[in-house]
Design an enzyme around this catalytic site. Structure first.
Site, PDB file in Angstrom:
ATOM      1  CG  HIS A 141      -1.907   0.948   1.419  1.00 52.60           C
ATOM      2  ND1 HIS A 141      -1.664   2.248   1.794  1.00 52.60           N
ATOM      3  CD2 HIS A 141      -3.247   0.854   1.233  1.00 52.60           C
ATOM      4  CE1 HIS A 141      -2.817   2.907   1.850  1.00 52.60           C
ATOM      5  NE2 HIS A 141      -3.792   2.083   1.506  1.00 52.60           N
ATOM      6  CG  ASP A 164       0.280  -2.930   6.197  1.00 53.21           C
ATOM      7  OD1 ASP A 164      -0.601  -3.080   7.074  1.00 53.21           O
ATOM      8  OD2 ASP A 164       0.128  -2.207   5.199  1.00 53.21           O
ATOM      9  CD  GLN A 192      -6.780  -4.911   3.372  1.00 56.79           C
ATOM     10  OE1 GLN A 192      -7.735  -5.673   3.493  1.00 56.79           O
ATOM     11  NE2 GLN A 192      -6.931  -3.621   3.121  1.00 56.79           N
ATOM     12  CE  LYS A 209      -7.199  -0.682   5.695  1.00 53.57           C
ATOM     13  NZ  LYS A 209      -8.034   0.003   4.719  1.00 53.57           N
ATOM     14  CB  CYS A 234      -3.673   3.263  -1.595  1.00 52.41           C
ATOM     15  SG  CYS A 234      -4.948   4.442  -1.200  1.00 52.41           S
TER      16      CYS A 234
END
Lengths: 156, 406
Positions: B114, B191, B194, B217, B357
């Site tokens: 991202h 990261d 997600q 999220k 993104c």
């Protein structure tokens, strides 16, 4: 929404977006301007050829959604053959139609085929698609005027 | 158990919400926890000597402990609250990257990052003279072991990798990448934005130096994010933002800083966000990751099968099911994704369209944008059916005009 959608994705807009005769390169042009919407990746390049203060020819290249592509192509049809000051008036009218700043039916007639985009005003997510080409030509004319390359008479 | 019943918006609006990769809807348990906070114990934490402020402080700090247990950190002060994953990543880039890198060093990230785990590293590379190196994907939309073993080397000082791609849904082999990066002496950043909504994260097992995620999220409110960092590294880092509550002594020209975690939490914090995140974690734990995965497997399997039947679709997804999570990107051949998304919208189907993104990834794949359907525990097979029928509508509207290039 449903109604807007059917009216926006009509034959005129679909034809212009998928098979535009205005999507080409001019053999020579006086002005060239890039426009893009970074969030969607839509990119167009507009070319314009002048004859005095008349827009003699225009063409575009690039890629984007049906609304941005058709809006560019129909804008070219509408602006071709107009004087710069007529063009500026049409551009202003189109932008205010899309931004839902009321314009009279009489004024909207000036837009010719570009009136087909009036329902985009009810699809906020797509406003920037419809306006891309119009803001790009606006920038092109403003730059041309600032550089003294376009002189539009103020008295007609 | 009908999970949709817990989500007021899914009862109030007749929609198939397939954009959880952008932000999830919120269960009433989260909404109520925030209401309760404002109705009963709202005050500025860490400031007041009165009981209301102490209650707010307790709620805030108890949530830190809860998150610490949730992702199994060694110490609770390894959890730092931020605005979102982007801010967490910027904190690492500024407070670790800018301070520790030098010319000749390499920062290794994947092409599927991202922008938030990419643009800050461009800045660090430019400022420090380090080189930004990319791990690319193969034809299966995966980063092969060979690729990461080639790109991570003795010069690599930082490895940044997303656990799950927000465009492709690819699950990266973060555990082995972290292990290999450590062998080469690099610091690792995962990261988990997600992944954490869908799968159990154990930072000690993963052994990563840093891990970030966003609350919104994973059922929590907007504006709250988390940075996990190993204590020994966080202790050596300079603060990122300066201001109230992150100090020890302030003189006219000099300041000493508070210990962890306050050192990294300048200014009044987003207490409602923290409390909402705490309630979101309670909700996830009540349902359980096993159950979440069971629900998602069934719905996403169905989506994979049904979407694959549509000949007019291009789907950008690994064929290896075990490496694929909750995101499916696709395009109707010859039709721009924004037009598709508008038509889907008219049918009450919410998908994202655009570059997500991740411009470098889309450029690498030679595309401008895609439609993306992303799923979460409240989605059902009916949502997939709605998606398929809306896609059929979009295709039929465009069919006679489509010119397929190439």
């Amino acid at each position: 929404m449903e109604e807007n959608l059917e009216q926006v994705y009509n034959d005129l807009i679909m034809e212009h977006s998928m098979n535009s005769y205005n999507k080409k390169k001019l053999s020579s042009c006086d002005f060239c301007e890039m426009g893009h919407n970074p969030n969607c990746g839509d990119e167009i390049s507009l070319e314009m050829k002048m004859n005095g203060d008349i827009i003699e020819d225009m063409a575009f290249s690039g890629h984007g959604c049906a609304i941005s592509q058709a809006s560019t192509s129909i804008m070219i049809d509408t602006l071709k053959g107009k004087t710069v000051s007529e063009a500026k008036e049409i551009i202003e009218t189109f932008i205010s139609m899309i931004k839902r700043e009321t314009k009279s039916e009489e004024e909207l007639k000036k837009l010719e085929d570009a009136i087909a985009f009036r329902n985009v005003a009810n699809m906020p997510a797509r406003v920037k698609c419809a306006l891309l080409a119009w803001h790009t030509v606006e920038d092109m004319i403003n730059k041309g005027e600032q550089e003294g390359k376009i002189k539009s008479s103020c008295c007609n | 158990m009908n999970i949709k019943d817990d989500f007021p918006i899914l009862k109030n609006r007749d929609i198939a919400y397939l954009d959880s990769g952008a932000t999830t809807q919120k269960p009433k348990q989260v909404i109520e926890a925030i209401d309760k906070y404002y109705e009963n114990y709202n005050a500025n934490p860490h400031r007041g000597a009165y009981s209301l402020s102490i209650e707010a402080t307790e709620a805030y700090e108890d949530t830190r402990t809860k998150i610490s247990k949730f992702i199994n950190t060694k110490a609770r002060e390894e959890i730092i609250f931020s605005k979102n994953a982007s801010e967490s990543l910027n904190l690492i880039a500024y407070s670790y990257g800018l301070e520790n890198l030098k010319p000749g060093d390499e920062i290794c990230i994947s092409i599927m990052e991202h922008h938030s785990n990419l643009v800050p590293w461009q800045k660090v590379a430019k400022k420090t003279g380090a080189k930004l190196v990319y791990m690319y994907i193969n034809e299966d939309f995966e980063i092969s072991e060979e690729e990461w073993k080639t790109k991570i080397n003795d010069k690599t000082k930082i490895v940044g990798i997303t656990h799950v791609s927000n465009v492709l849904g690819t699950i990266n082999d973060v555990e082995n990448i972290v292990k290999y990066a450590h062998k080469k002496g690099a610091v690792t950043i995962v990261d988990a934005s997600q992944s954490i909504p869908h799968m159990k994260i154990d930072v000690q097992k993963l052994d990563t130096d840093f891990l970030v995620f966003s609350g919104h999220k994973m059922l929590a409110p907007l504006g709250i994010g988390v940075l996990y960092g190993k204590k020994e590294i966080l202790n050596k880092m300079m603060p990122f933002l300066m201001g109230g509550d992150m100090i020890e002594y302030v003189y006219e020209q000099e300041t000493t800083f508070a210990p962890l975690p306050n050192k990294f939490e300048a200014g009044t914090q987003n207490v409602e966000g923290v409390i909402g995140l705490g309630a979101a974690i309670d909700y996830i734990e009540k349902i359980g990751y096993d159950e979440i995965q069971k629900i998602e497997d069934e719905v996403i399997d169905y989506a994979r099968t049904e979407l694959s039947k549509l000949d007019y679709l291009d789907i950008y997804m690994t064929p290896n099911k075990e490496n694929h999570s909750s995101v499916i990107s696709f395009n109707i051949k010859g039709v721009h994704p924004h037009d598709v998304a508008s038509i889907l919208d008219s049918e009450g189907v919410c998908v994202r369209s655009g570059n997500h993104c991740a411009q470098p990834l889309l450029r690498y794949l030679n595309m401008d944008s895609t439609c993306r359907a992303s799923f979460y525990l409240y989605n059902t097979k009916e949502d997939v059916d709605k998606l398929v029928s809306a896609l059929n509508k979009a295709y039929n509207m465009f069919k006679k005009y489509i010119k397929v290039e190439g």
